[in-house]
Design a protein around this motif. Structure first.
Motif, PDB file in Angstrom:
ATOM      1  N   GLY A  78      -4.748  -7.574   2.099  1.00 58.12           N
ATOM      2  CA  GLY A  78      -5.865  -7.281   1.207  1.00 58.12           C
ATOM      3  C   GLY A  78      -6.398  -8.492   0.488  1.00 58.12           C
TER       4      GLY A  78
ATOM      5  N   GLY B  64      -4.450   1.351  -2.497  1.00 59.59           N
ATOM      6  CA  GLY B  64      -4.610   0.078  -1.808  1.00 59.59           C
ATOM      7  C   GLY B  64      -3.909  -1.050  -2.543  1.00 59.59           C
TER       8      GLY B  64
ATOM      9  N   ARG C 185      -8.295  -0.030  -4.896  1.00 57.38           N
ATOM     10  CA  ARG C 185      -8.885   1.308  -4.789  1.00 57.38           C
ATOM     11  C   ARG C 185      -7.802   2.374  -4.645  1.00 57.38           C
ATOM     12  N   ARG C 186      -8.147   3.598  -5.053  1.00 55.25           N
ATOM     13  CA  ARG C 186      -7.351   4.796  -4.804  1.00 55.25           C
ATOM     14  C   ARG C 186      -8.278   5.772  -4.093  1.00 55.25           C
TER      15      ARG C 186
ATOM     16  N   ALA D 273      -6.429  -3.873   5.152  1.00 48.69           N
ATOM     17  CA  ALA D 273      -6.020  -3.738   3.756  1.00 48.69           C
ATOM     18  C   ALA D 273      -7.131  -4.100   2.780  1.00 48.69           C
ATOM     19  N   TYR D 274      -7.968  -5.075   3.131  1.00 51.23           N
ATOM     20  CA  TYR D 274      -8.993  -5.505   2.174  1.00 51.23           C
ATOM     21  C   TYR D 274     -10.000  -4.403   1.867  1.00 51.23           C
ATOM     22  N   GLU D 275     -10.164  -3.435   2.783  1.00 50.93           N
ATOM     23  CA  GLU D 275     -11.103  -2.345   2.531  1.00 50.93           C
ATOM     24  C   GLU D 275     -10.605  -1.392   1.447  1.00 50.93           C
ATOM     25  N   LEU D 276      -9.314  -1.459   1.132  1.00 52.54           N
ATOM     26  CA  LEU D 276      -8.746  -0.593   0.097  1.00 52.54           C
ATOM     27  C   LEU D 276      -8.298  -1.387  -1.128  1.00 52.54           C
ATOM     28  N   ARG D 277      -8.661  -2.659  -1.185  1.00 48.95           N
ATOM     29  CA  ARG D 277      -8.225  -3.491  -2.295  1.00 48.95           C
ATOM     30  C   ARG D 277      -8.688  -2.914  -3.632  1.00 48.95           C
TER      31      ARG D 277
ATOM     32  N   PRO E 283      -1.587  -1.212   6.664  1.00 48.43           N
ATOM     33  CA  PRO E 283      -2.765  -1.119   7.541  1.00 48.43           C
ATOM     34  C   PRO E 283      -2.452  -0.558   8.917  1.00 48.43           C
TER      35      PRO E 283
ATOM     36  N   MET F 273       0.856  -1.175   0.000  1.00 46.66           N
ATOM     37  CA  MET F 273       0.000   0.000   0.000  1.00 46.66           C
ATOM     38  C   MET F 273       0.898   1.232   0.000  1.00 46.66           C
TER      39      MET F 273
END
Length: 239
Positions: free
Chosen positions: A182, A48, A88-89, A82-86, A75, A35
């Protein structure tokens, strides 16, 4: 132009990127299990962990300065699994308190405007902010698990073996990997192996050698995996 160096933040890398001064530029950012916090022309963003290559079209002369955290570290600094931003920007202001991000943005902007080596100093600003966060952030109870997973998947160990060595069940291992990286250990292993293969190819190793050293069944397996994760051939990436 792209440059990077080891950061003062443990396990992190500082990087700088500038697009050509004329014409639109396209960059293919490869997944790496990491990340980043990125200063992008006056805006602070978080990238992410990607599951496939992220293609970016830059305006001419666009400048970026980034701090890339090693797998599992982001994280802790960012305060979000991390999975919440997989894939994503997102704006950093969506994760940290607004006042803190405004101060950091203002300081970064002043540095970019006034310092004779702005990119280097922008990197130092990002490092200081991350170091402060690491000093006060609560450490995960099973922080040692992160290192065990990274070492295990890099060694090509089966997930069952990694879980057994870490003293946890496979389901718990998967949940902890989602928080830290993630995605699960199998996906992390594919991504880290692909990055090793690309590094070897860019150093001039024959593709058959790359496949053997990086742990692929054969050169065809290497080719399929690289195209699946990056959208292009290994030859294109090596060039």
């Amino acid at each position: 132009m792209y440059l990077e160096k080891a950061s003062r933040v443990p396990g992190a890398v500082l990087w700088w990127s500038t697009s050509p001064g004329s014409g639109a530029a396209e960059r293919r950012v490869l997944p790496d299990g990491c990340m980043d916090v990125i200063w992008a022309d006056g805006t602070l963003l978080v990238a992410g962990p990607d599951t496939a290559a992220h293609v970016v079209s830059d305006r001419p002369g666009a400048r970026y300065v980034g701090l890339r955290f090693g797998p599992g570290t982001g994280p802790v600094v960012l305060g979000i699994p991390a999975y919440e931003l997989r894939d994503r920007r997102v704006p950093l202001a969506g994760l940290w308190p607004g006042a803190e991000v405004r101060r950091l943005t203002e300081r970064a902007g002043e540095t970019a405007d006034r310092h004779p080596s702005p990119d280097v100093c922008l990197g130092a600003v990002l490092e200081e902010a991350a170091a402060r966060r690491l000093d006060v952030a609560p450490r995960p109870v099973d922080a040692g698990l992160v290192g065990s997973v990274v070492n295990g998947v890099r060694a090509g160990l089966p997930v069952a073996r990694i879980a057994a060595d870490a003293g946890v069940g496979e389901r718990r291992l998967h949940r902890r990997c989602l928080d830290a990286f993630g995605y699960g250990p199998r996906t992390l292993g594919r991504i880290l192996r692909m990055n090793r293969a690309v590094d070897l190819a860019r150093r001039g190793a024959p593709f058959a050698t790359v496949a053997a050293v990086a742990g692929y069944a054969d050169q065809a397996h290497l080719s399929r995996e690289v195209r699946s994760l990056t959208g292009v051939t290994l030859g294109a990436l090596a060039r």
